[in-house]
Scaffold this motif. Sequence first.
Motif, short mmCIF file in Angstrom:
data_model
loop_
_atom_site.label_atom_id
_atom_site.label_comp_id
_atom_site.label_asym_id
_atom_site.label_seq_id
_atom_site.Cartn_x
_atom_site.Cartn_y
_atom_site.Cartn_z
N VAL A 67 -33.65 0.13 -54.95
CA VAL A 67 -34.00 -0.82 -53.90
C VAL A 67 -32.81 -1.09 -52.99
N ASN A 68 -31.63 -1.22 -53.56
CA ASN A 68 -30.44 -1.51 -52.76
C ASN A 68 -30.05 -0.35 -51.85
N ARG A 69 -30.47 0.86 -52.20
CA ARG A 69 -30.10 2.04 -51.41
C ARG A 69 -31.12 2.37 -50.32
N ILE A 70 -32.24 1.67 -50.28
CA ILE A 70 -33.23 1.95 -49.23
C ILE A 70 -32.62 1.63 -47.87
N ALA A 71 -32.65 2.61 -46.98
CA ALA A 71 -32.08 2.46 -45.64
C ALA A 71 -33.21 2.18 -44.65
N PHE A 72 -33.34 0.94 -44.23
CA PHE A 72 -34.42 0.58 -43.32
C PHE A 72 -34.23 1.21 -41.94
N SER A 73 -33.00 1.60 -41.62
CA SER A 73 -32.75 2.24 -40.33
C SER A 73 -33.24 3.69 -40.31
N ARG A 74 -33.47 4.27 -41.49
CA ARG A 74 -33.90 5.67 -41.57
C ARG A 74 -35.35 5.79 -42.03
N ASP A 75 -35.69 5.07 -43.09
CA ASP A 75 -37.03 5.14 -43.67
C ASP A 75 -37.87 3.96 -43.20
N MET A 76 -39.16 4.05 -43.47
CA MET A 76 -40.07 2.94 -43.21
C MET A 76 -40.61 2.45 -44.55
N VAL A 77 -40.66 1.14 -44.69
CA VAL A 77 -41.22 0.54 -45.90
C VAL A 77 -42.31 -0.44 -45.46
N PHE A 78 -43.46 -0.32 -46.09
CA PHE A 78 -44.59 -1.19 -45.75
C PHE A 78 -44.96 -2.02 -46.97
N GLY A 79 -45.50 -3.19 -46.73
CA GLY A 79 -45.86 -4.06 -47.84
C GLY A 79 -47.09 -4.88 -47.55
N VAL A 80 -47.65 -5.43 -48.62
CA VAL A 80 -48.81 -6.32 -48.52
C VAL A 80 -48.47 -7.60 -49.28
N TYR A 81 -48.61 -8.73 -48.60
CA TYR A 81 -48.40 -10.04 -49.22
C TYR A 81 -49.75 -10.67 -49.53
N ASN A 82 -49.84 -11.30 -50.70
CA ASN A 82 -51.10 -11.97 -51.04
C ASN A 82 -51.13 -13.37 -50.44
N ARG A 83 -52.16 -14.13 -50.75
CA ARG A 83 -52.36 -15.43 -50.10
C ARG A 83 -51.31 -16.46 -50.49
N VAL A 84 -50.60 -16.24 -51.60
CA VAL A 84 -49.54 -17.18 -52.00
C VAL A 84 -48.16 -16.62 -51.66
N PHE A 85 -48.12 -15.69 -50.70
CA PHE A 85 -46.88 -15.15 -50.17
C PHE A 85 -46.07 -14.39 -51.23
N ARG A 86 -46.78 -13.64 -52.05
CA ARG A 86 -46.12 -12.79 -53.04
C ARG A 86 -46.35 -11.33 -52.64
N HIS A 138 -48.03 6.00 -38.67
CA HIS A 138 -46.64 5.90 -38.23
C HIS A 138 -46.03 7.30 -38.07
N CYS A 139 -46.34 8.19 -38.99
CA CYS A 139 -45.85 9.57 -38.87
C CYS A 139 -46.37 10.21 -37.59
N ARG A 140 -47.65 10.07 -37.33
CA ARG A 140 -48.23 10.63 -36.11
C ARG A 140 -47.47 10.16 -34.88
N ASN A 141 -47.21 8.87 -34.82
CA ASN A 141 -46.60 8.29 -33.63
C ASN A 141 -45.11 8.56 -33.52
N ASN A 142 -44.53 9.21 -34.53
CA ASN A 142 -43.10 9.50 -34.51
C ASN A 142 -42.83 11.00 -34.69
N ASP A 143 -43.76 11.81 -34.22
CA ASP A 143 -43.59 13.26 -34.14
C ASP A 143 -43.34 13.90 -35.51
N VAL A 144 -44.00 13.39 -36.53
CA VAL A 144 -43.98 14.00 -37.86
C VAL A 144 -45.41 14.42 -38.18
N ASP A 145 -45.63 15.71 -38.39
CA ASP A 145 -47.00 16.18 -38.56
C ASP A 145 -47.36 16.55 -39.99
N THR A 146 -46.44 16.31 -40.94
CA THR A 146 -46.71 16.66 -42.33
C THR A 146 -46.26 15.52 -43.24
N LEU A 147 -47.20 15.01 -44.02
CA LEU A 147 -46.94 13.90 -44.93
C LEU A 147 -47.14 14.38 -46.36
#
Length: 224
Positions: A67-86, A138-147
């Motif tokens: 987790v500490n090595r995830i580079a937000f400037s390079r990769d994309m991270v997506f998340g889902v929060y529940n109704r109690v903000f978890r 997100h890949c489509r919109n950033n010129d990446v055609d293979t996931l």
Amino acid sequence: MNPDLFQNPLRRWGKLKDGKRRPTVLVKELRERDRRRMLRHFLDLEDSDRLLRFGSVLPDEQITHYVNRIAFSRDMVFGVYNRVFRLVAVGHLAFAPRDESKSAVTVKERVAEFGVSVSRSARGLGIGSKLFERAAIHCRNNDVDTLYMHCLSSNKTMMHIAKKAGMEIHRDYGEADAYLKLPPANPASMLQEALDEQFAVLDYTLKANRRAAVKWLGRLIGRK
């Protein structure tokens, strides 16, 4: 390729299934301020879930390092929060330069690999698929055609996501590699990603403010 991956999000959110309206799943981009909640999400995973997410049962120290090595400037991270903000789900979209093994699949300079985890309390709601959809657009919109996705063949959730998306799957020695060819970006895909994020940010803000208000009221009542 499954066309449902890229349909209008407003129409998708209004769908009914089995006569019941499913909870709306809003996927938000995660940033540096979410890193602490990401770590909590991963550390809360049981051993069996860690095995499916990482391919081995990582100890807490290695998960913290990841987790500490995830580079937000390079990769994309997506998340889902529940109704109690978890934070109950995390999708990591990692980008890397195309290597020789990928040359037969794409001519683009970069490829992307997707990994996802969903808390036990939030399963069965299609959250993993929603995270995958967001990663694909997100890949489509950033010129990446293979996931790509790499996982254990026994990971039924990832296999379901891959099959649902129409990914080509290769199995070997208990592991599976799947990839999906994506169409190029267009105005509709750009608008869809922007709308998805705007709705998710609004939802995030409302939940964060509600949580802050509950804490403030709790402290206020505690003083009396």
